[in-house]
Design a protein around this motif. Structure first.
Motif, short mmCIF file in Angstrom:
data_model
loop_
_atom_site.label_atom_id
_atom_site.label_comp_id
_atom_site.label_asym_id
_atom_site.label_seq_id
_atom_site.Cartn_x
_atom_site.Cartn_y
_atom_site.Cartn_z
N CYS A 41 -58.48 24.02 27.67
CA CYS A 41 -59.36 24.83 26.82
C CYS A 41 -58.78 26.23 26.63
CB CYS A 41 -60.75 24.96 27.45
SG CYS A 41 -61.68 23.41 27.51
N LEU A 42 -59.12 26.83 25.51
CA LEU A 42 -58.79 28.23 25.24
C LEU A 42 -60.11 28.99 25.26
CD1 LEU A 42 -56.73 30.42 24.41
CD2 LEU A 42 -57.11 29.74 22.02
N THR B 35 -65.63 29.30 24.35
CA THR B 35 -64.58 28.40 24.82
C THR B 35 -64.36 27.29 23.80
OG1 THR B 35 -63.89 26.95 26.66
CG2 THR B 35 -66.23 27.01 26.14
N MET B 36 -63.15 26.81 23.68
CA MET B 36 -62.85 25.72 22.75
C MET B 36 -61.90 24.71 23.39
SD MET B 36 -60.35 27.83 20.11
CE MET B 36 -59.53 26.40 19.44
N LEU B 37 -62.20 23.44 23.19
CA LEU B 37 -61.39 22.34 23.72
C LEU B 37 -60.17 22.16 22.83
CD1 LEU B 37 -61.15 20.06 25.85
CD2 LEU B 37 -62.46 18.61 24.27
N VAL B 38 -58.98 22.37 23.39
CA VAL B 38 -57.73 22.27 22.63
C VAL B 38 -57.15 20.87 22.68
CG1 VAL B 38 -55.34 23.12 22.51
CG2 VAL B 38 -57.21 24.72 22.97
N GLU C 137 -58.59 19.48 15.10
CA GLU C 137 -59.75 20.31 14.75
C GLU C 137 -60.55 20.59 16.02
OE1 GLU C 137 -63.66 19.79 11.91
OE2 GLU C 137 -61.72 19.14 11.14
N SER C 138 -60.82 21.85 16.31
CA SER C 138 -61.57 22.24 17.50
C SER C 138 -62.76 23.10 17.12
CB SER C 138 -60.67 23.01 18.48
OG SER C 138 -59.63 22.20 18.96
N ILE D 233 -61.80 25.41 14.13
CA ILE D 233 -60.42 25.87 14.24
C ILE D 233 -59.50 24.68 13.95
CG2 ILE D 233 -58.70 26.94 15.75
CD1 ILE D 233 -61.13 28.74 15.17
N LEU D 234 -58.72 24.79 12.90
CA LEU D 234 -57.82 23.70 12.49
C LEU D 234 -56.42 23.95 13.04
CD1 LEU D 234 -58.91 23.33 8.75
CD2 LEU D 234 -59.88 22.21 10.78
#
Length: 628
Positions: free
Chosen positions: A156-157, A134-137, A114-115, A437-438
């Motif tokens: 990150c994405l 930005t999101m930590l993957v 989960e992000s 984001i799952l």
């Protein structure tokens, strides 16, 4: 003199930003196209706001002090209301998500199930919203380089920023083509070692990304940010390193600069600089009315204010140079340029620049300075001068501590210049328009199944498939033209020549100062299509590339048309005239004269007709003359 890297505690951490080869942007359906026409135009003025904790980010605070108007240019083919910040973001692009998960899996990184998308404050204008999504993957993992495991901190994405078109004193202009293109950011753990080893890490990671065949290639599609520090100093982030050769130079320069700043700090550590204040500065505008300096006179003409500040016991410290090119005066000059001020004058470089000895003596008298004291002069618009004075004074105070933590930008020569202070923890806060984001079990399994084969296996396959030697296979794999190479080779059956043209020829033209960005993939494909249909000769390829990169040729087809009038009859006539004018050379050199005359012929006929055809015709004519 150069610093001993093993003794100054050099540490380097890489951050790789790689564009992903998706057919749409990260949070909308727009295509990532680079366009030249912008029918839509609008402007913004981004303002600073406090974080959720009630604090200002230092980097954002610095940018806001420049008070610039931001002008945006957009094309509906490559941007929409999301990029304009007039509409909430759409659903996350699945293709970009899959690619990020594959890259994380290939790097043995621990993927979160989960992000959360975050907003990263950016108010230099490169994001219309004032923040980057930005999101930590994933976290952790490693990459192996020379049997050494280099750790991965985070993956990150995120969105790419807008493309800077122009930056003037009061207005900054951006195009929205690039804004929102998916990026993967990979932050590696800092390593100790030579710049050559760091370059090898970047090369290895770049190859791992390319072998996925899910990332873009080309100028600007991959960028390296470099975090450099020496023992006892702050971490300096260097942005905008785009080439591996530049990476080594940047690390070496920063090692020298940072150690040099520590040596400067040792010289001034006992000085009382804490009491320095802009209130102690003196207005010299009226004093300089008769000064012969063109810079000073231009400032007065532009109605700028001119101020000077004295510093006790500082004589010699502005210009002290522990390493060549490393001076505190240079650091201060870089600080003020971001306020639209050209630089500063300081006492260690005066008299100079039209400021004469009597001017210097007068300034010292006005500032009540002793011979061992120093001073600096700064000129600029009143509203910007206050910010610039504060920046210079703070930098002088920080000089006692050695290396301040800051963000710098790389130059083409491998040096670095000040960009802004380092951002703090206050720049990140949650994105309220996007739900968590799952990552499903199916997505995770898909990523695991699609981990690509190693890049060295891919290079071996290239060698076998196209009959290339190892060096040429590595060059084409590492270049921006891998997919283009494979496409061309389906039509033109000489892979070695294609690879050499795409790697060696273009690189050599770049070294001559020509702009490779002007040579588009469609131009290259058209050139080889013309070669396949025998409308141009092999020698024409370099001529076309050179013409496109220097803007002397508009299209390859235009060049081919201009050369098409030269046929067999024209060749016969040219060679007959060439031979008649060089009969003495043929009589003296015999058969060896063909190479001499071939050189003469190619000077005039290069690109107009095949070199092989010229050579055969010339040898035949010379042989007939020698028989007689």
């Amino acid at each position: 003199m150069e610093p001993q890297l093993d003794k100054i505690g050099l540490k380097v951490g890489l951050e790789i930003h790689q564009q992903l080869a998706t057919n749409k942007k990260l949070f909308c359906g727009c295509q990532p196209l680079e366009l030249e026409e912008y029918p839509v135009k609008f402007s913004r003025k981004l303002r600073l706001a406090k974080s959720e904790l009630g604090k200002y980010d230092p980097a954002a605070l610095f940018e806001s002090s420049k008070s610039k108007q931001i002008q945006y240019y957009a094309n509906p083919k490559s941007s929409c209301l999301v990029e304009h910040d007039d509409e909430p973001p759409h659903k996350l692009d699945q293709n970009a998500k899959d690619t990020a998960l594959i890259i994380a899996s290939a790097l043995n990184s621990d993927i979160f199930d989960e992000s959360y998308v975050m907003r990263k404050i950016v108010i230099d204008g490169s994001n219309t919203s004032g923040f980057q999504r930005t999101m930590l993957v994933s976290q952790g993992g490693y990459i192996e380089v020379d049997d050494t495991k280099v750790g991965v901190q985070t993956i990150c994405l995120e969105e790419d920023a807008a493309k800077l078109l122009k930056d003037t004193e009061n207005i900054r202009e951006y195009a929205l083509d690039r804004l929102g293109i998916p990026l993967v950011e990979i932050a590696l753990e800092p390593v100790s070692g030579s710049p050559a080893f760091v370059k090898k890490i970047a090369l290895t990671l770049g190859r791992l990304l390319r072998v996925t065949r899910r990332v873009t290639r080309g100028i600007g599609s991959i960028r390296q940010d470099v975090n450099v520090s020496v023992t006892g100093g702050g971490i300096v982030e260097v942005k905008g390193v785009q080439q591996l050769d530049q990476l080594e130079k940047v690390i070496l320069y920063e090692a020298k600069r940072q150690h040099g700043l520590q040596l400067i700090a040792q010289k001034i550590e006992k000085m009382d600089l804490d009491t320095l204040s802009k209130n102690q500065s003196v207005d010299l505008t009226s004093y300089f009315t008769s000064c012969k300096s063109k810079v000073i006179q231009k400032s007065i003409k532009d109605r700028a204010a001119i101020r000077a500040l004295g510093i006790k016991n500082f004589a010699g410290m502005f210009g002290y140079e522990p390493y060549e090119g490393i001076r505190l005066g240079k650091e201060l000059g870089q600080q003020v340029r971001f306020f639209g001020i050209g630089g500063i004058f300081h006492s260690d470089e005066l008299p100079n620049y039209g400021i004469e000895q009597n001017d210097v003596e007068g300034i010292r008298e006005l500032l009540k300075l002793q011979p061992h004291d120093g001073f600096f002069i700064i000129a600029g618009a009143a509203e910007k001068l206050e910010f610039a004075l504060d920046a210079v004074i703070n930098r002088i105070k920080n000089a006692k501590s050695g290396v301040p933590a800051e963000t710098r930008v790389a130059t083409q020569t491998g040096e670095t210049v000040f960009l802004r202070p380092r951002p703090g923890s206050s720049r990140m806060y949650p994105e309220t328009d996007i739900p968590p984001i799952l990552v499903s079990k199916e997505e995770f399994e898909f990523a695991q199944k699609n981990i690509p084969k190693s890049w060295d296996d891919t290079i071996t396959e290239l060698q076998k498939k196209y009959g290339l030697n190892l060096q040429l296979a590595e060059q084409i794999f590492d270049s921006d033209y891998m997919e283009l190479f494979e496409s061309i080779c389906t039509k033109y059956q000489n892979p070695n020549f294609v690879a050499s043209a795409l790697c060696s020829t273009i690189t050599n033209l770049q070294r001559q100062g020509l702009d490779a960005s002007l040579l588009k993939p469609e131009h290259i494909e058209e050139t080889f299509d013309l070669l396949s249909s025998e409308k141009i000769s092999k020698e024409s390829v370099e001529i076309i590339f050179e013409g496109m990169m220097s803007q002397k040729i508009k299209t390859p087809g235009e060049f081919a048309q201009s050369q098409s009038s030269f046929g067999d009859m024209e060749l016969e006539k040219f060679l007959d005239e060439l031979i008649q004018g060089n009969l003495d050379v043929i009589q003296k050199q015999g058969a060896r004269s063909s190479s001499i005359l071939m050189g003469m012929a190619m000077k005039s006929l290069r690109g107009k007709i095949s070199g092989e055809k010229i050579s055969k015709a010339l040898e035949s004519k010379i042989a007939k003359i020698l028989e007689k």
